[in-house]
Design a protein around this motif. Structure first.
Motif: not given
Length: 271
Positions: A214-229
């Motif tokens: 899983k990739l995390s971008r800017n601390g948004s969560g594992w597998g997430m881009y900017d949203a919460d999903t």
């Protein structure tokens, strides 16, 4: 006649004193390692008080994180403190009242001997140091206690005025680490020349179908881009089997190096 009589008396007394001195210079015949169940120590034969002198007895070489079953360890016993005639010791390793592991004498073992399941000095030394080997049990038997009694012969007679030191060290079994797959290398070149290397150190082949990257971008969560999903492409489920000691390389489809899997944008390799 009376002169010869007294002469023989003196000879007999002299021989007895020599015998006592020699018997005390060698290792003890009984169990005096300060171990269970009796906890006898060198004061059974010597007149010194326990741990009241200016020295101590210690064991070096015991692993700090616990013993590994079946592993051979080189141990050094040290006895220090004021002495005029040398040092001695006896040591045991037990779980409760039962023996645990085996002592042996190696090429560096001098002035030491085995006494049943115990190890001890074979003759007094002025160095107060002995090197011996200890083989851990072949399986985890729980906490093992090393009990030891040391002697510093500070008196001017066979057993009087000596100092006795005791110590005990409890050693747990080494807790095996649970090995799992891990990312052993992140490859980053210019632009999208990027990839991930996954290594298998477990000792067996691993089914990859239960693993996800899983990739995390800017601390948004594992597998997430900017949203919460979770974002499609930011989660990649592995498949197949990875052999022990082998690696799996996942890369972007623009990477110039060799890889096992190439992913198009967006992917866990595109940052």
């Amino acid at each position: 006649m009376s002169f010869l009589k007294y002469y023989f008396y003196y000879v007999i007394i002299y021989l007895i004193l020599i015998g006592v001195a020699l018997s005390n210079s060698g290792g003890p015949s009984g169990n005096y390692a300060n171990n269970a169940p009796s906890y006898n120590n060198c004061t059974q034969c010597h007149n010194g008080n326990v741990n009241s002198g200016n020295g101590n007895v210690s064991i070096q070489g015991l692993p700090s994180n616990g013993y590994a079953p079946g592993e051979l360890y080189s141990l050094t016993v040290n006895v220090s403190g004021t002495n005029s005639r040398g040092y001695g010791f006896q040591m045991a390793s037990q779980v409760g009242n039962d023996n645990a592991g085996n002592f042996s004498l190696g090429t560096l073992s001098e002035d030491a001997e085995l006494n049943g399941n115990r190890v001890q000095h074979s003759s007094r030394t002025v160095s107060g140091e002995w090197i011996i080997d200890w083989l851990a049990p072949s399986s985890d038997v729980g906490d093992i206690t090393f009990s030891i009694s040391g002697l510093a012969t500070g008196g001017n007679s066979s057993t009087g005025g000596d100092n006795v030191y005791t110590s005990a060290v409890t050693l747990p079994a080494l807790t095996p680490q649970t090995l799992d797959l891990f990312i052993s290398e992140y490859i980053e070149g210019s632009s999208n020349n990027k990839g991930i290397e996954i290594f298998n150190p477990t000792g067996v082949s691993v089914d990859l179908s239960n693993y996800f990257v899983k990739l995390s971008r800017n601390g948004s969560g594992w597998g997430m881009y900017d949203a919460d999903t979770e974002e499609p492409g930011f989660v990649y489920q592995l498949g197949g089997t990875l052999a022990n000691g082998d690696v799996l390389v996942i890369a972007t489809d623009q990477a110039t190096f060799q890889s096992d899997i190439q992913l198009s944008y967006p992917s866990v390799c595109h940052l």
